[in-house]
Design a protein around this motif. Structure first.
Motif, short mmCIF file in Angstrom:
data_model
loop_
_atom_site.label_atom_id
_atom_site.label_comp_id
_atom_site.label_asym_id
_atom_site.label_seq_id
_atom_site.Cartn_x
_atom_site.Cartn_y
_atom_site.Cartn_z
N TYR A 180 25.74 56.67 -43.66
CA TYR A 180 24.79 56.32 -42.59
C TYR A 180 23.57 55.68 -43.23
CZ TYR A 180 27.54 59.09 -39.37
OH TYR A 180 28.54 59.57 -38.59
N VAL A 181 23.36 54.43 -42.90
CA VAL A 181 22.19 53.74 -43.45
C VAL A 181 21.32 53.25 -42.30
CG1 VAL A 181 23.12 53.01 -45.66
CG2 VAL A 181 23.58 51.65 -43.64
N GLU A 182 20.03 53.30 -42.55
CA GLU A 182 19.08 52.87 -41.54
C GLU A 182 18.32 51.68 -42.09
OE1 GLU A 182 17.63 56.44 -39.04
OE2 GLU A 182 15.85 55.46 -39.83
N ARG A 183 18.13 50.67 -41.25
CA ARG A 183 17.40 49.50 -41.74
C ARG A 183 15.91 49.84 -41.81
NH1 ARG A 183 19.71 44.79 -42.16
NH2 ARG A 183 21.32 45.28 -40.64
N GLU A 184 15.30 49.41 -42.90
CA GLU A 184 13.85 49.61 -43.03
C GLU A 184 13.18 48.56 -42.15
OE1 GLU A 184 12.44 51.93 -44.61
OE2 GLU A 184 13.78 52.62 -46.20
N MET A 185 12.62 49.02 -41.03
CA MET A 185 12.14 48.02 -40.08
C MET A 185 10.70 47.57 -40.36
SD MET A 185 11.43 49.96 -36.60
CE MET A 185 10.79 51.57 -36.49
N MET A 186 10.04 48.26 -41.30
CA MET A 186 8.64 47.90 -41.57
C MET A 186 8.56 46.43 -42.03
SD MET A 186 6.24 49.62 -40.85
CE MET A 186 4.58 49.06 -40.72
N HIS A 187 9.51 46.06 -42.85
CA HIS A 187 9.53 44.67 -43.32
C HIS A 187 9.57 43.71 -42.14
CE1 HIS A 187 10.93 41.05 -45.40
NE2 HIS A 187 11.89 40.99 -44.49
N HIS A 188 10.45 44.00 -41.19
CA HIS A 188 10.60 43.11 -40.03
C HIS A 188 9.39 43.17 -39.12
CE1 HIS A 188 14.72 42.10 -41.07
NE2 HIS A 188 14.80 43.34 -41.49
N VAL A 189 8.80 44.38 -39.03
CA VAL A 189 7.59 44.50 -38.20
C VAL A 189 6.49 43.62 -38.79
CG1 VAL A 189 5.75 46.08 -37.53
CG2 VAL A 189 8.13 46.76 -37.27
N MET A 190 6.34 43.69 -40.13
CA MET A 190 5.27 42.92 -40.75
C MET A 190 5.57 41.42 -40.76
SD MET A 190 3.31 45.31 -41.36
CE MET A 190 2.02 44.39 -42.14
N GLN A 191 6.85 41.09 -40.95
CA GLN A 191 7.20 39.68 -41.13
C GLN A 191 7.51 38.96 -39.82
OE1 GLN A 191 7.18 37.92 -44.07
NE2 GLN A 191 6.22 39.74 -44.89
N THR A 192 7.93 39.69 -38.82
CA THR A 192 8.39 39.02 -37.60
C THR A 192 7.62 39.47 -36.37
OG1 THR A 192 10.56 39.01 -38.60
CG2 THR A 192 10.44 38.41 -36.29
N TYR A 193 7.58 40.79 -36.15
CA TYR A 193 7.03 41.28 -34.88
C TYR A 193 5.53 41.03 -34.76
CZ TYR A 193 11.45 43.40 -33.62
OH TYR A 193 12.76 43.58 -33.27
N VAL A 194 4.78 41.42 -35.81
CA VAL A 194 3.33 41.28 -35.73
C VAL A 194 2.92 39.79 -35.63
CG1 VAL A 194 1.18 41.63 -37.01
CG2 VAL A 194 2.83 43.49 -36.79
N PRO A 195 3.46 38.90 -36.47
CA PRO A 195 3.04 37.50 -36.34
C PRO A 195 3.35 36.90 -34.97
CG PRO A 195 4.15 37.84 -38.41
CD PRO A 195 4.32 39.09 -37.64
N THR A 196 4.55 37.19 -34.44
CA THR A 196 4.88 36.60 -33.14
C THR A 196 4.03 37.19 -32.03
OG1 THR A 196 6.77 38.07 -33.22
CG2 THR A 196 7.21 35.76 -33.50
N ALA A 197 3.75 38.50 -32.13
CA ALA A 197 2.88 39.12 -31.11
C ALA A 197 1.49 38.49 -31.17
CB ALA A 197 2.79 40.61 -31.34
N LEU A 198 1.02 38.21 -32.39
CA LEU A 198 -0.30 37.59 -32.53
C LEU A 198 -0.30 36.19 -31.93
CD1 LEU A 198 -1.59 38.68 -36.03
CD2 LEU A 198 -2.39 39.36 -33.80
N ILE A 199 0.80 35.48 -32.11
CA ILE A 199 0.88 34.13 -31.55
C ILE A 199 0.82 34.20 -30.02
CG2 ILE A 199 2.41 32.15 -31.25
CD1 ILE A 199 3.28 32.73 -34.20
#
Ligand SMILES: *[C@@H]1O[C@H](CO)[C@@H](O)[C@H](O)[C@H]1NC(C)=O
Ligand SMILES: *[C@@H]1O[C@H](CO)[C@@H](O)[C@H](O)[C@H]1NC(C)=O
Ligand SMILES: *[C@@H]1O[C@H](CO)[C@@H](O)[C@H](O)[C@H]1NC(C)=O
Ligand SMILES: *[C@@H]1O[C@H](CO)[C@@H](O)[C@H](O)[C@H]1NC(C)=O
Length: 490
Positions: free
Chosen positions: A232-251
């Motif tokens: 059972y592996v879980e994706r580390e989502m912090m990377h995606h939050v920092m690289q994708t979610y936060v920038p797009t939300a800011l836009i």
């Protein structure tokens, strides 16, 4: 880590081995392997007993890496351990015999397990073959080898990048059905079925836990013993939050600045919307590159699509505002604002009409005067002195020569002089009145346009003001729904 393993193994074996950890391969043992009447390596240990041979497996996960969504596989580095009893190999030595020569190992019977869903697997052979076999005096055989595996994992990416994956490694015997060979996970306390290096770190995934299971299957050739190790592996989502979610939300947030920009600054508003839209689509493309072209919608697609929809909504809002600003007054009668504007306009138009009437009156008078060749003075007299016609009727002949009439002539001259002066004054007045009328009507025209615009502008401003609250609120609600759906409810 191998030291840890070996020490663990030594503890297991201590009760049998006495002082020595192991003894080297003896000539006697080799002779036994070579003597076909004593040892047949093609027969399983329990071949003639009519029972299946039990092979107990255990694993130590040394490393795990390279989880790839694109190729849907991962790398495993394991110590793979097998244990079985071969009573034909029992010996009289005081410690287990160590076999670390591949040729000798091949002279012994050993299980033929393989990894069913491995893309590739390899033994490690630096600096020498990474394997060992211990043959215990009671016939127990312990085999340990280090193997590198690239295993496929069918990932379900619909929650990507907020997903966790379940990757199974299937282990089967190639040649022996269940009636001949049974695979079992180790159930001994000191040899856990699967242990792991606690320091395993992957850049984008974290190994949560490992479960063991069975996948015994019936095939055309009989029932086969099958085992699974499920990671059972879980994706580390912090990377995606920092690289994708936060920038797009800011836009998306930046695109809301539109609502604070002037309705007239169309270039600024349009370019802001377009820039934000393009930035989000660039971001979405960058995300797509790392992913396989699956046919279903991933969580990141939902996010990107929604962000794009929000920015698109801002563009639509601007178009509506711009249209509302230019809305004509007449199109929507009845409202209280339009009533005020209508009243103001009708008053204005009435005033303009009055002035126009006056101008027209003066103009007709002028024309009349032009028609009469008699001279301007008559108009002036007509206008200024209503008695004049009576005088004229008394003296129809203007060329008065008689003494008695002199007074009249003198008076008339004076009157004419006076009327000339008043006439030019009147002309000036008329001219200035005309100017004033033109001026007022022009102003009225501008004013009505401004009033009309004012009404549309108020509507546009109201839309802007509402959107300043509505857009962030909807985005906030969307965020709550999105994150709770993907993180909590699934
Ligand atoms: C094999 O073992 C048997 C029984 O111990 C013995 O009689 C025979 O000579 C051995 N054969 C060889 C080739 O050593
Ligand atoms: C294999 O294990 C089963 C229990 O799982 C046991 O009943 C059986 O006797 C074992 N076979 C041998 C040959 O030891
Ligand atoms: C072990 O030693 C005993 C007695 O010394 C003997 O009877 C037996 O056959 C030996 N076993 C083997 C496998 O050599
Ligand atoms: C599969 O086979 C193993 C023995 O190899 C047995 O212990 C297990 O219970 C079996 N599982 C199922 C589901 O049949």
């Amino acid at each position: 880590m191998i030291r840890f393993l070996l020490s663990a193994l030594c503890i297991i074996n201590s009760f049998e081995s006495g002082d020595l950890a192991f003894i080297p391969l003896t000539k006697k043992f080799l002779d036994k392997l070579k003597n076909e009447t004593l040892y047949n390596k093609f027969a399983t240990p329990t071949q003639y007993d009519g029972v299946p041979t039990n092979v107990t497996l255990s694993m130590f996960i040394e490393g795990m890496s390279s989880f790839s969504a694109q190729t849907m596989d991962y790398h495993l580095d394991v110590y793979f351990q097998e244990e079985w009893y071969d009573h034909r190999l029992a010996h009289n030595a005081s410690a287990p015999i160590l076999v670390r020569d591949l040729e000798v190992f091949k002279m012994m019977w050993h299980p033929d397990v393989y990894f069913a869903n491995a893309r590739s697997a390899a033994f490690q052979d630096i600096t020498d073959d990474n394997f060992l076999v211990w043959v215990y005096p009671n016939g127990r055989v312990w085999y340990d080898a280090r193997i590198s595996i690239v295993s496929s994992c069918n990932m379900d990416l619909w929650k990507y990048p907020l997903d966790s994956q379940e990757c199974a490694l299937r282990i089967l015997s190639y040649a022996y059905p269940m009636t001949v060979l049974r695979l079992l996970w180790s159930e001994k306390e000191d040899v856990p079925a699967i242990d792991r290096n606690p320091d395993i770190t992957m850049p984008d995934m974290s190994l949560k836990h490992i479960r063991t299971g069975y996948c015994n299957g019936t095939y055309a050739t009989g029932e086969w013993s099958c085992m699974t190790a499920i990671f059972y592996v879980e994706r580390e989502m912090m990377h995606h939050v920092m690289q994708t979610y936060v920038p797009t939300a800011l836009i998306v947030v930046i695109s809301w600045f539109n609502f604070w920009l002037e309705i007239d600054s169309a270039p600024a508003r349009v370019s802001l919307s377009i820039t934000t839209l393009l930035t989000i689509s660039t971001q979405a493309n960058a995300v797509k590159l790392a992913l396989p072209e699956v046919s279903y919608m991933k969580a990141i697609d939902v996010w990107m699509g929604s962000c794009m929809a929000f920015v698109f909504g801002v563009m639509i809002e601007f178009t509506i505002c711009h249209y509302a600003k230019n809305l004509e007054l007449g199109r929507e009668p009845g409202g209280p604002q339009s009533l005020i504007v209508d009243t103001a306009l009708s008053t204005l138009f009435g005033a303009a009409r009055d002035i126009d009437d006056l101008v027209r009156k003066v103009a007709t008078l002028n024309e009349e005067e032009g028609v009469r060749g008699d001279g301007e003075q008559h108009i002036a007299l007509n206008m200024l002195n209503p008695e004049e016609p009576r005088l004229r009727s008394l003296n129809p002949n203007n060329d008065v020569t008689a003494n008695g009439t002199r007074y009249f002539v003198g008076a008339e001259r004076m009157k004419r002089k006076r009327s000339k002066a008043s006439l030019s004054r009147l002309r000036q007045q008329v001219a200035s009145m005309r100017h004033a009328t033109v001026d007022v009507s022009r102003r009225a025209f501008n004013w009505t346009r401004a009033l009309r615009n004012l009404r549309g502008r108020r509507v546009a401003q109201r839309i802007d003001e509402r959107c300043r609250i509505v857009f962030p609120m909807i985005f906030f609600l969307f965020n709550i729904a999105y994150w709770s759906f993907y993180l909590v409810f699934n």
